[in-house]
Design a protein around this motif. Structure first.
Motif, PDB file in Angstrom:
ATOM      1  N   VAL A   9      -0.235  78.750  27.492  1.00  0.00           N
ATOM      2  CA  VAL A   9      -0.138  79.641  28.656  1.00  0.00           C
ATOM      3  C   VAL A   9       0.810  80.828  28.452  1.00  0.00           C
ATOM      4  CG1 VAL A   9       0.427  79.760  31.117  1.00  0.00           C
ATOM      5  CG2 VAL A   9      -0.785  77.768  30.207  1.00  0.00           C
ATOM      6  N   ASP A  12      -0.371  84.321  27.173  1.00  0.00           N
ATOM      7  CA  ASP A  12      -1.187  85.230  27.973  1.00  0.00           C
ATOM      8  C   ASP A  12      -0.355  86.415  28.462  1.00  0.00           C
ATOM      9  OD1 ASP A  12      -3.359  83.583  27.661  1.00  0.00           O
ATOM     10  OD2 ASP A  12      -3.218  82.666  29.639  1.00  0.00           O
ATOM     11  N   ALA A  13       0.773  86.113  29.091  1.00  0.00           N
ATOM     12  CA  ALA A  13       1.617  87.178  29.640  1.00  0.00           C
ATOM     13  C   ALA A  13       2.218  88.038  28.539  1.00  0.00           C
ATOM     14  CB  ALA A  13       2.722  86.578  30.506  1.00  0.00           C
ATOM     15  N   SER A  35       2.115  81.893  35.777  1.00  0.00           N
ATOM     16  CA  SER A  35       0.968  81.394  35.022  1.00  0.00           C
ATOM     17  C   SER A  35       1.055  79.893  34.797  1.00  0.00           C
ATOM     18  CB  SER A  35       0.879  82.106  33.668  1.00  0.00           C
ATOM     19  OG  SER A  35       0.654  83.482  33.830  1.00  0.00           O
ATOM     20  N   TYR A  39      -1.676  77.336  36.222  1.00  0.00           N
ATOM     21  CA  TYR A  39      -2.418  76.544  35.246  1.00  0.00           C
ATOM     22  C   TYR A  39      -2.326  75.058  35.572  1.00  0.00           C
ATOM     23  CZ  TYR A  39      -4.252  75.309  30.613  1.00  0.00           C
ATOM     24  OH  TYR A  39      -5.008  74.816  29.580  1.00  0.00           O
ATOM     25  N   ALA A  99      -2.411  87.940  40.595  1.00  0.00           N
ATOM     26  CA  ALA A  99      -2.230  86.498  40.730  1.00  0.00           C
ATOM     27  C   ALA A  99      -3.090  85.915  41.852  1.00  0.00           C
ATOM     28  CB  ALA A  99      -0.757  86.170  40.984  1.00  0.00           C
ATOM     29  N   ARG A 127      -8.703  83.144  32.513  1.00  0.00           N
ATOM     30  CA  ARG A 127      -7.822  83.384  31.372  1.00  0.00           C
ATOM     31  C   ARG A 127      -7.576  84.882  31.184  1.00  0.00           C
ATOM     32  NH1 ARG A 127      -4.179  80.351  28.308  1.00  0.00           N
ATOM     33  NH2 ARG A 127      -5.626  78.618  28.139  1.00  0.00           N
ATOM     34  N   ASP A 130      -5.126  86.043  33.672  1.00  0.00           N
ATOM     35  CA  ASP A 130      -3.777  85.598  33.344  1.00  0.00           C
ATOM     36  C   ASP A 130      -3.116  86.569  32.370  1.00  0.00           C
ATOM     37  OD1 ASP A 130      -1.800  83.678  33.878  1.00  0.00           O
ATOM     38  OD2 ASP A 130      -2.174  82.680  31.974  1.00  0.00           O
TER      39      ASP A 130
END
Length: 303
Positions: A9, A12-13, A35, A39, A99, A127, A130
């Motif tokens: 996770v 992603d950011a 996230s 998740y 979000a 995804r 995200d």
């Protein structure tokens, strides 16, 4: 809540921040926290929604086995969703704007879309959103991160399509399609680096990852380019053999192994996307999560 999958996770950011041309900062950390919560909310909600099916196909899971009450799983899903949205709000209005549809997509997938033809697309959309959450939180904009989000979302669609057959086994077409998708994505990421040929990127304030990379001599591969190639190769290597095995014998065990490999491969793909956007330090941080996820996957199933 499948701890090993959680390591897929944060990238992603970080990939979203790199794709937007900025270095991660405090708001990026808030996006990562958001996230993680969303998740895990999806994980708990998934088991709550599938508790009757799991009672037949996977009675050992926490809810059908009686180890966890359904009401507790639903409460956890609601609380984690609220926490994820609250963290996104702290990161700013642009982050919350991403979000909110991300949370809606998670709930729509688990409660209705999962067993429909739209299921893999919904998961891929989640995804991709995200990744865009990281861009929105870091810079307030998502436009430059859209190509990376599309690539990551495409990988997720392929893995999710394979996962639809993990309980009963099925056709070799899904793992073959996932293998072809992996090959295409590897080529796109490795041979179409983001940014200019000289490795320059837009100016941004110093953040958690330190100063930006120096220019490299024209005609010589940059560190970012070499790291991109290495991470792209790791991405392909993580999935190739499990996908081939699942295609040759699409039994439930081999299909589940292929799905687990696809989830773990998300990490080197995120690292490659980050490196191609000249986020060298961020790519190294993401890559360091891979062995941790693999370690915990030996104790807790990723799927």
């Amino acid at each position: 809540m499948r701890l090993p999958a959680l390591f897929s996770v944060p990238g992603d950011a970080l990939a979203g921040a790199a794709a937007s041309g900025a270095r991660p900062g405090a708001r990026t950390l808030l996006a990562i926290g958001s996230s993680l919560c969303l998740y895990e909310a999806g994980m708990a909600l998934n088991d709550w929604a599938d508790r009757d099916v799991d009672a037949v196909e996977r009675p050992h899971r926490p809810l059908p086995s009686g180890r966890i009450r359904p009401s507790a799983a639903l409460t956890a899903a609601c609380a984690l969703t609220a926490a994820g949205l609250a963290l996104a709000a702290r990161a700013g209005r642009p982050a919350l704007t991403v979000a909110a549809p991300l949370a809606a997509t998670v709930w729509a997938y688990d409660l209705g879309l999962k067993h429909t033809p739209a299921g893999p697309v919904a998961m891929g959309t989640a995804r991709g959103l995200d990744l865009l959450l990281g861009a929105a939180a870091t810079t307030g904009h998502t436009g430059r991160a859209l190509p990376s989000a599309a690539l990551l979302g495409t990988h997720t669609v392929a893995v999710t399509t394979v996962s639809r057959h993990e309980a009963r086994g099925g056709s070799p077409l899904a793992p073959l399609a996932a293998l072809a998708t992996t090959a295409l994505l590897t080529r796109l990421v490795a041979h179409r680096p983001a940014g200019s040929a000289t490795g320059r990127r837009p100016a941004a304030a110093h953040g958690l990852m330190g100063p930006g990379p120096a220019r490299h001599h024209p005609g010589h591969p940059s560190v970012a380019a070499l790291l991109t190639t290495a991470c792209a190769a790791a991405y392909a290597a993580t999935t190739a053999r499990p996908y081939v095995h699942a295609a040759l014998n699409p039994s439930p065990p081999l299909t589940q192994r292929a799905v687990g490999a696809g989830i773990r491969a998300t990490i080197p793909l995120q690292a490659a996307l980050t490196a191609r956007a000249r986020g060298t330090a961020g790519a190294l941080v993401i890559a360091a999560l891979a062995p941790l996820g693999a370690k915990f996957a030996k104790k807790v199933s990723v799927t």
